[in-house]
Structures are given as structure tokens and as C-alpha cells.
Design a protein around this motif. Structure first.
Motif, PDB file in Angstrom:
ATOM      1  N   THR A   5      31.908  58.462  74.298  1.00  0.00           N
ATOM      2  CA  THR A   5      32.334  57.136  74.717  1.00  0.00           C
ATOM      3  C   THR A   5      32.056  56.130  73.625  1.00  0.00           C
ATOM      4  O   THR A   5      32.676  55.081  73.581  1.00  0.00           O
ATOM      5  CB  THR A   5      31.599  56.707  75.999  1.00  0.00           C
ATOM      6  N   THR A  14      31.366  52.967  66.819  1.00  0.00           N
ATOM      7  CA  THR A  14      32.626  52.384  67.234  1.00  0.00           C
ATOM      8  C   THR A  14      33.022  52.881  68.609  1.00  0.00           C
ATOM      9  O   THR A  14      32.945  54.049  68.884  1.00  0.00           O
ATOM     10  CB  THR A  14      33.734  52.772  66.239  1.00  0.00           C
ATOM     11  N   CYS A  15      33.464  51.970  69.469  1.00  0.00           N
ATOM     12  CA  CYS A  15      33.878  52.366  70.799  1.00  0.00           C
ATOM     13  C   CYS A  15      35.347  52.746  70.787  1.00  0.00           C
ATOM     14  O   CYS A  15      36.179  52.077  70.198  1.00  0.00           O
ATOM     15  CB  CYS A  15      33.654  51.223  71.769  1.00  0.00           C
ATOM     16  N   LEU A  16      35.650  53.836  71.456  1.00  0.00           N
ATOM     17  CA  LEU A  16      36.997  54.376  71.460  1.00  0.00           C
ATOM     18  C   LEU A  16      37.807  53.914  72.651  1.00  0.00           C
ATOM     19  O   LEU A  16      37.290  53.724  73.737  1.00  0.00           O
ATOM     20  CB  LEU A  16      36.939  55.903  71.525  1.00  0.00           C
ATOM     21  N   THR A  17      39.095  53.774  72.435  1.00  0.00           N
ATOM     22  CA  THR A  17      40.038  53.665  73.526  1.00  0.00           C
ATOM     23  C   THR A  17      41.301  54.383  73.080  1.00  0.00           C
ATOM     24  O   THR A  17      41.553  54.509  71.890  1.00  0.00           O
ATOM     25  CB  THR A  17      40.340  52.197  73.878  1.00  0.00           C
ATOM     26  N   GLN A 232      40.893  58.000  67.500  1.00  0.00           N
ATOM     27  CA  GLN A 232      40.837  57.548  68.884  1.00  0.00           C
ATOM     28  C   GLN A 232      40.727  58.750  69.824  1.00  0.00           C
ATOM     29  O   GLN A 232      40.857  59.899  69.405  1.00  0.00           O
ATOM     30  CB  GLN A 232      42.084  56.737  69.206  1.00  0.00           C
ATOM     31  N   LYS A 273      35.174  48.405  71.499  1.00  0.00           N
ATOM     32  CA  LYS A 273      36.055  48.470  72.655  1.00  0.00           C
ATOM     33  C   LYS A 273      36.073  47.150  73.411  1.00  0.00           C
ATOM     34  O   LYS A 273      35.048  46.487  73.557  1.00  0.00           O
ATOM     35  CB  LYS A 273      35.609  49.593  73.586  1.00  0.00           C
ATOM     36  N   THR A 274      37.256  46.762  73.876  1.00  0.00           N
ATOM     37  CA  THR A 274      37.423  45.604  74.744  1.00  0.00           C
ATOM     38  C   THR A 274      38.090  46.049  76.035  1.00  0.00           C
ATOM     39  O   THR A 274      38.468  47.212  76.185  1.00  0.00           O
ATOM     40  CB  THR A 274      38.292  44.530  74.068  1.00  0.00           C
ATOM     41  N   LEU A 278      40.973  47.279  71.425  1.00  0.00           N
ATOM     42  CA  LEU A 278      39.926  47.315  70.408  1.00  0.00           C
ATOM     43  C   LEU A 278      39.885  46.011  69.618  1.00  0.00           C
ATOM     44  O   LEU A 278      40.922  45.408  69.357  1.00  0.00           O
ATOM     45  CB  LEU A 278      40.187  48.449  69.397  1.00  0.00           C
TER      46      LEU A 278
END
Length: 296
Positions: A5, A14-17, A232, A273-274, A278
Motif C-alpha cells: 500500500t 510513495t503511495c500507489l494508486t 503503479q 496518494k490522494t 497522486l
């Protein structure tokens, strides 16, 4: 310099989407206050950024002048502390490049060495990398940190990853002289490592995968002088290219799509991530700024 995650891009957590199709830019801003920034590291835990600055009047990525430093920056691009990390009193930082953040640790390359810092105490240690010519991007996978050496054309492995207090870290070269000239790294699935190559305008490099058994495979046609990369959740990639001055998206299904242009030196970036996608933070080494993109 990399399923989870939280994943790092080229050198930060880094946050993934996953985007079902190539993303678009819904908003952009430019942040200043930097001196030749080569990398941005995202700290999802603390909700802040770390920007590596060369720091000297002359733009020379191999100059050992002790003027390099890392700034602590808010997620909207405001410099919170210009010289947050500077090395040690006896061994100042020179030209910090790729940054990787995990937990309370930050790793950053510096010409022929790898630094590790405790983000709470700022205690740091510099580990020489024998034979390294241009140490560029670090990523942490398991109990090891992998480092690209662009002009030495090699991939270096350091164990343990957290060598801040380790007595005798082990340094080994995994390959050398393969014609990859690895710059940005990113941990992929099943232990693989994504690598992007950087040489010269007339010698474009593709995106590569370094497999668990040591094989090196290009997964795209030659693209350009590539710097930062991350994957991603759906397997698509974002990367930066000096030849086209761009941040671009690539997937096997959709091909290559340029998302943002106008860079003179797009380097190692990171993303957070938002709710809708991103926030991507791309340093422009040559223009001494960081461009912030809201990808949807």
C-alpha cells in the motif's frame, strides 16, 4: 531509485494508486528555494518531503565540495528547514542524488558513497562504495539496499539495509558493463527491480527489469535519457526523460504518454496518494525548482 500500500518512487516512500487509463494533470504548481535539486523523497508517515540539493554555484554532479544538503519541505512545496541534513561535521555531504525513505530511516547516494540517516536524531553514516563512479539511486528491498551506478554501469547491493550501526556492511556488485547505465530504480513484483538507463542524447536507453536470477530484460524500446521511475499497482509506470524534458506514463497496453513537458533536468521524483489520484513531486535539477502535479 521500487503488493504494497506504500511504495517508493526512485528514492522515497510513495503511495500507489492504479489508473484505469493514462492519467491527466488536474493541477500544477512550482516550488522554489532550492539549489540544483536532484531528488525528492516522500515521507508518507510524517506527511512531508525531503529535497536533495547540490548546493554549489557550479552545476557539477561529481564535484566534492562539501556543499550538498537535504531540505525538509512541506507537501505544498514550502521549505521548512533548508539544511535539514548536511552529513557530519568531519564528512560533509557533496552531491546528494537519489533518496529513499522508510520508517525512521533515509538513504541518499553521494557520488561514490551511500548515506543513511535517522530522521529523528539526524545521526548519519557515510558508507564508501568501492569502485562506484556515479552512485545515483537507492531502493530498499527486504534487508538490502540496492544502488545504481550510472557511469560505472553497475548495480550495487548493500547488506544490511539499515547499516547505521552495523559493524561491517557487505557491499557487492550484482552486474557491471551490461550497457544499462542504470539511473532510477524501483522495486517491482516478485523481487524484480525496474531500472531506467541514462547515457547521452544519441544513446537512448529503455526501461529494464532486473530479475531475481540476475537476468536483465528491456521491456520498452529505447526512449531517451531516463532518470526517475515508479510502478503503479496496475503495472503501469511513471518516469522522467531528459531528452524530451518530460514526465511520462507508460504501460504495455497504452504505450507511452507524455504528461508534462518543459523540464530542463527532470530527475528523481516521488508521489503521495490522494483521494483522487497522486500528487507527484518532480525536481528540475537545471532550473532549481520542484514541480508539483495533481494526477487524476
Amino acid at each position: 531509485m521500487l503488493g504494497r500500500t506504500l511504495v517508493c518512487a526512485a528514492a522515497a516512500l510513495t503511495c500507489l494508486t492504479a489508473f484505469a487509463r493514462p492519467p491527466h494533470i488536474a493541477g500544477e504548481k512550482t516550488a522554489g528555494g532550492f539549489v540544483n535539486p536532484e531528488s525528492v523523497g516522500c515521507d508518507a508517515k510524517r506527511k512531508q518531503l525531503y529535497v536533495g540539493n547540490f548546493g554549489s554555484p557550479k552545476l557539477d554532479p561529481r564535484l566534492k565540495d562539501g556543499m550538498g544538503y537535504i531540505s525538509k519541505v512541506s507537501t505544498d512545496g514550502k521549505v521548512l528547514e533548508q539544511k535539514f541534513l548536511v552529513g557530519t561535521a568531519s564528512d560533509p555531504m557533496n552531491k546528494p542524488k537519489g533518496i529513499w525513505v522508510h520508517g525512521d530511516r533515509l538513504w541518499v547516494t553521494d557520488i561514490d558513497a551511500l548515506w543513511i540517516f535517522d530522521l529523528n536524531t539526524r545521526k548519519g553514516r557515510k558508507l564508501p562504495l568501492p569502485g562506484a563512479v556515479f552512485a545515483n539511486d537507492p531502493i530498499v528491498v527486504g534487508n538490502a539496499v540496492y544502488v545504481s551506478d550510472t557511469y560505472g554501469d553497475q548495480l550495487i547491493k548493500v547488506e544490511p539495509a539499515d547499516f547505521l550501526n552495523a559493524k561491517s556492511p557487505k557491499v557487492a556488485s550484482l552486474f557491471k558493463g551490461a550497457g544499462v547505465n542504470p539511473n532510477g530504480l524501483y522495486p517491482g513484483r516478485d523481487g524484480e527491480i525496474y531500472m531506467v538507463g541514462f547515457v547521452a542524447p544519441d544513446k537512448p536507453r529503455p526501461i529494464y527489469v532486473y530479475g531475481v536470477s540476475g537476468q536483465i530484460k528491456p521491456i520498452t524500446d529505447p526512449i531517451g535519457r531516463l532518470d526517475g521511475i515508479y510502478e503503479q499497482a496496475d503495472g503501469s509506470l511513471l518516469a522522467t526523460d531528459w531528452d524530451s524534458g518530460s514526465l511520462f506514463y507508460w504501460s504495455e497496453k497504452d504505450g507511452l504518454h507524455k504528461l508534462a513537458l518543459g523540464f530542463k533536468g527532470p530527475a528523481d521524483f516521488c508521489a503521495l496518494k490522494t483521494k483522487d489520484g497522486l500528487m507527484v513531486y518532480v525536481p528540475d535539477l537545471v532550473q532549481s525548482q520542484v514541480r508539483i502535479f495533481d494526477l487524476r
